[in-house]
Design an enzyme around this catalytic site. Structure first.
Site, PDB file in Angstrom:
ATOM      1  N   CYS A 220      90.771 -21.408  45.966  1.00  9.54           N
ATOM      2  CA  CYS A 220      90.633 -21.011  47.376  1.00  9.54           C
ATOM      3  C   CYS A 220      90.099 -19.579  47.447  1.00  9.54           C
ATOM      4  CB  CYS A 220      91.997 -21.102  48.065  1.00  9.54           C
ATOM      5  SG  CYS A 220      93.103 -19.732  47.638  1.00  9.54           S
TER       6      CYS A 220
ATOM      7  N   HIS B  68     100.132 -19.519  44.552  1.00  4.96           N
ATOM      8  CA  HIS B  68      99.186 -20.558  44.158  1.00  4.96           C
ATOM      9  C   HIS B  68      99.164 -20.607  42.617  1.00  4.96           C
ATOM     10  CE1 HIS B  68      96.547 -20.892  48.018  1.00  4.96           C
ATOM     11  NE2 HIS B  68      97.819 -20.792  48.314  1.00  4.96           N
TER      12      HIS B  68
ATOM     13  N   CYS C 280      92.488 -17.079  45.526  1.00  4.00           N
ATOM     14  CA  CYS C 280      92.476 -17.255  44.071  1.00  4.00           C
ATOM     15  C   CYS C 280      91.111 -16.913  43.483  1.00  4.00           C
ATOM     16  CB  CYS C 280      92.905 -18.668  43.713  1.00  4.00           C
ATOM     17  SG  CYS C 280      94.634 -18.951  44.172  1.00  4.00           S
TER      18      CYS C 280
ATOM     19  N   GLU D 129      96.863 -20.550  40.374  1.00  2.00           N
ATOM     20  CA  GLU D 129      96.022 -19.573  39.655  1.00  2.00           C
ATOM     21  C   GLU D 129      96.653 -18.184  39.644  1.00  2.00           C
ATOM     22  OE1 GLU D 129      95.190 -21.634  42.149  1.00  2.00           O
ATOM     23  OE2 GLU D 129      93.025 -21.910  42.285  1.00  2.00           O
TER      24      GLU D 129
END
Lengths: 164, 164
Positions: free
Chosen positions: B82, B52, B85, B54
């Protein structure tokens, strides 16, 4: 092989962390009976906040099978997953998580909260906990006991030096 | 420079994801005004659940400064983090998170829950949201609109082929 067999492999990983002065936490990812990912805590050695045992093992497992979906896998970890690792388990769709010791201070797979069984997420995992609990827990206790002893010794040494 | 300037950099990252058919989400980590980590969603390209925006940016940032503690950093991300993260932000001790669009289905920095301000964790972050919200949101809307169109076209093609 049963859960204890794989948990012993996770414990072996935890011992690798211990050997390099890291908090002893280890994990393995198992698929159809084969270990496809292993990891141990390397946060301090690598100075990387992502290097928790579970994240390292998940990374290796997804590379091993060439997929982000670890749908037919079981994650074994010696300590209850933290908030990040619980999240990584949800994101990788691991259906079963087996852990040893509870983490009442930071665990997010049943202790502080249960992110693995949050109905609003698009994935929920089965949790089996307490497998080889005493061994997993003792590793951590011994580590922190030794750490306190070391710190106390260093403090005393510092005091001695300042008085001499 | 203000928050919008750095969010534009995160949007540039999101566009890199878009260019390789990934859900367009981008992030940057800023320390003392300098960008020390960048990332965009690469989950499908890398077939890795950890990739992801991040997490990629946090990984780069911690390597850049040689520390797992990103204590004087700001994370800018185009979409609300999410569960994984949000957890990675807590684990890396990032004190300030600025995000663009809300994620009512999976966001864990205010929508479904707020892991960044959970009092039982040993770290809480300040959240600033809605920065360049419309631009961040539009990128996602355009991506999913194009995806639906592509899927509908493929479905029609399949039907045509089965009838011919």
């Amino acid at each position: 092989m049963n859960h204890e067999t794989y948990m012993r492999m996770a414990i072996e990983e935890a011992k690798k962390a211990n050997a390099v002065d890291e908090v002893p936490i280890g994990a393995v990812v198992v698929r159809h009976g084969a270990v496809i990912g292993r990891g141990h805590n390397l946060r301090e050695s690598d100075q990387n906040p992502l290097m928790h045992a579970e994240v390292v093992a998940i990374n290796e497992a997804s590379k091993a099978i060439g997929s982000w979906r670890l749908e037919d896998c079981i994650l074994y970890v010696t300590l209850e997953p933290c908030v990040m690792c619980s999240g990584a388990i949800v994101m990788s769709r691991i259906p079963t998580v087996v852990y040893g010791a509870h983490d009442p201070k930071g665990g997010c797979s049943g202790s502080l909260m249960n992110l693995l069984q949050e109905s609003r997420f698009n994935h929920q995992a089965t949790i089996i906990n307490g497998v080889l609990h005493d061994e997993c827990s003792q590793l951590l206790k011994d580590f922190f006991k030794a750490l306190r002893k070391k710190k106390s010794f260093e403090k005393m040494n510092k005091l001695n030096n300042s008085l001499s």
